[in-house]
Design a protein around this motif. Structure first.
Motif, PDB file in Angstrom:
ATOM      1  N   SER A  40       4.387 -17.895  -4.253  1.00  0.00           N
ATOM      2  CA  SER A  40       5.486 -16.989  -4.574  1.00  0.00           C
ATOM      3  C   SER A  40       4.924 -15.586  -4.773  1.00  0.00           C
ATOM      4  O   SER A  40       3.932 -15.401  -5.493  1.00  0.00           O
ATOM      5  N   ILE A  41       5.559 -14.604  -4.135  1.00  0.00           N
ATOM      6  CA  ILE A  41       5.158 -13.208  -4.309  1.00  0.00           C
ATOM      7  C   ILE A  41       6.414 -12.353  -4.421  1.00  0.00           C
ATOM      8  O   ILE A  41       7.511 -12.773  -4.050  1.00  0.00           O
ATOM      9  N   SER A  42       6.241 -11.155  -4.947  1.00  0.00           N
ATOM     10  CA  SER A  42       7.321 -10.177  -4.969  1.00  0.00           C
ATOM     11  C   SER A  42       6.791  -8.846  -4.461  1.00  0.00           C
ATOM     12  O   SER A  42       5.591  -8.554  -4.568  1.00  0.00           O
ATOM     13  N   ILE A  43       7.673  -8.063  -3.893  1.00  0.00           N
ATOM     14  CA  ILE A  43       7.337  -6.758  -3.335  1.00  0.00           C
ATOM     15  C   ILE A  43       8.299  -5.740  -3.926  1.00  0.00           C
ATOM     16  O   ILE A  43       9.510  -6.005  -4.044  1.00  0.00           O
ATOM     17  N   GLN A  44       7.778  -4.596  -4.309  1.00  0.00           N
ATOM     18  CA  GLN A  44       8.610  -3.520  -4.851  1.00  0.00           C
ATOM     19  C   GLN A  44       8.403  -2.260  -4.017  1.00  0.00           C
ATOM     20  O   GLN A  44       7.268  -1.889  -3.713  1.00  0.00           O
ATOM     21  N   ILE A  45       9.513  -1.595  -3.671  1.00  0.00           N
ATOM     22  CA  ILE A  45       9.449  -0.456  -2.760  1.00  0.00           C
ATOM     23  C   ILE A  45      10.078   0.757  -3.423  1.00  0.00           C
ATOM     24  O   ILE A  45      11.162   0.678  -4.017  1.00  0.00           O
ATOM     25  N   LYS A  46       9.402   1.894  -3.292  1.00  0.00           N
ATOM     26  CA  LYS A  46       9.917   3.138  -3.853  1.00  0.00           C
ATOM     27  C   LYS A  46       9.689   4.288  -2.895  1.00  0.00           C
ATOM     28  O   LYS A  46       8.885   4.205  -1.964  1.00  0.00           O
ATOM     29  N   PHE A  53      13.183   3.844  -6.895  1.00  0.00           N
ATOM     30  CA  PHE A  53      13.155   2.558  -6.215  1.00  0.00           C
ATOM     31  C   PHE A  53      14.228   2.530  -5.130  1.00  0.00           C
ATOM     32  O   PHE A  53      15.311   3.104  -5.288  1.00  0.00           O
ATOM     33  N   LEU A  54      13.926   1.860  -4.035  1.00  0.00           N
ATOM     34  CA  LEU A  54      14.808   1.840  -2.868  1.00  0.00           C
ATOM     35  C   LEU A  54      15.517   0.502  -2.775  1.00  0.00           C
ATOM     36  O   LEU A  54      14.883  -0.559  -2.745  1.00  0.00           O
ATOM     37  N   ASN A  55      16.852   0.567  -2.698  1.00  0.00           N
ATOM     38  CA  ASN A  55      17.704  -0.613  -2.621  1.00  0.00           C
ATOM     39  C   ASN A  55      18.009  -0.952  -1.165  1.00  0.00           C
ATOM     40  O   ASN A  55      18.137  -0.069  -0.314  1.00  0.00           O
ATOM     41  N   GLY A  76      14.368  -2.101  -6.397  1.00  0.00           N
ATOM     42  CA  GLY A  76      13.389  -2.067  -5.319  1.00  0.00           C
ATOM     43  C   GLY A  76      12.610  -3.349  -5.138  1.00  0.00           C
ATOM     44  O   GLY A  76      11.591  -3.366  -4.440  1.00  0.00           O
ATOM     45  N   LEU A  77      13.087  -4.441  -5.740  1.00  0.00           N
ATOM     46  CA  LEU A  77      12.347  -5.698  -5.740  1.00  0.00           C
ATOM     47  C   LEU A  77      12.919  -6.709  -4.756  1.00  0.00           C
ATOM     48  O   LEU A  77      14.144  -6.844  -4.616  1.00  0.00           O
ATOM     49  N   ILE A 114       3.751  -6.436  -5.293  1.00  0.00           N
ATOM     50  CA  ILE A 114       3.018  -5.614  -4.329  1.00  0.00           C
ATOM     51  C   ILE A 114       3.818  -4.335  -4.119  1.00  0.00           C
ATOM     52  O   ILE A 114       4.995  -4.386  -3.746  1.00  0.00           O
ATOM     53  N   LEU A 115       3.216  -3.181  -4.352  1.00  0.00           N
ATOM     54  CA  LEU A 115       3.926  -1.906  -4.298  1.00  0.00           C
ATOM     55  C   LEU A 115       3.822  -1.288  -2.903  1.00  0.00           C
ATOM     56  O   LEU A 115       2.735  -1.181  -2.336  1.00  0.00           O
TER      57      LEU A 115
END
Length: 245
Positions: A40-46, A53-55, A76-77, A114-115
């Protein structure tokens, strides 16, 4: 003696050494393989400049065996569960931002996201769905997003089996069925591919960059197709490219 490798995308690769094989005979080799543990991983984007954060960014993790697709939330997740370990191509796309593309190795679950940072602009290499719309009345050959499938007519390559030399394998193709080039070419009408709205600064010089493969055939008849690229501000339409047979 031979070494036999057992390999499957969902199992640990294993090798049996010193197997005796005889020409003309069938050798049955029973071997137990072990299922890979899912991760399991998560990624966050901005945004790279504002840090906002980007939706609704579409995120794609893909390799030769598996593909996982998700969209970011208001923070952003995006989370991916039950991922098999391996090396992946990571794509992130949102209209109004330059597409993100990189390689990533996923070997263990992560708690910290992960950003990813994305830069505003317009770039679409078609590895994610950024909202282009396909319309038209052609009986075949409608625009399709995917990895191009090679087609031939006699010994002539009509549709190449590769994308342009950018990051990722995908493109928009007018028809993408395998086999003869005449099976899914544009016939009996037109097909139109429209981008989402582009917001530009009128005080700046704006340019469009794209890569095109154009091939027109018509068997024993004269080819009569065309490819037209138009920019449209809702009032004025401007032709920026026009290919004729």
């Amino acid at each position: 003696l031979y070494d036999v490798v057992f390999s499957h995308s969902s199992y640990q690769t294993d090798t049996v050494f010193g197997v005796a094989l005889t020409n003309g005979n069938t050798t049955i080799l029973n071997h137990q393989m072990f299922l890979l543990d899912s991760l399991s991983i998560s990624i966050q984007i901005k945004d790279v400049f504002s840090n906002n954060f980007l939706n609704n960014v579409e995120v794609v993790l893909q390799n030769n065996e598996n593909i996982y697709i998700g969209n970011t939330d208001i923070n952003g997740l995006v989370s991916f569960n039950s991922i098999l370990p391996g090396n992946y191509q990571l794509y992130a796309g949102l209209w109004g931002y330059r597409e993100y593309c990189d390689n990533i190795s996923i070997q263990q679950s992560t708690i910290t996201p992960i950003l990813i940072e994305m830069e505003s602009g317009y770039q679409d290499r078609f590895n994610t769905d950024q909202g282009w719309v396909v319309t038209g009345n052609a009986s075949s050959g409608l625009w399709s997003r995917g990895e191009p499938i090679v087609t031939f007519l006699s010994s002539d390559t009509i549709n190449p089996g590769i994308d342009s030399y950018d990051c990722g394998p995908n493109a928009y193709v007018t028809g993408n069925f395998t086999g003869s080039a005449t099976i899914d070419d544009v016939d009996n009408g037109f097909t139109l591919l429209s981008s989402p709205i582009i917001s530009l600064n009128p005080s700046l010089e704006n340019r469009i960059f794209l890569k095109i493969w154009w091939k027109d055939i018509s068997g024993t008849l004269l080819p009569n197709d065309s490819l037209v690229i138009i920019v449209n501000d809702g009032v004025t339409k401007q032709v920026v490219f026009h290919a004729l047979s």
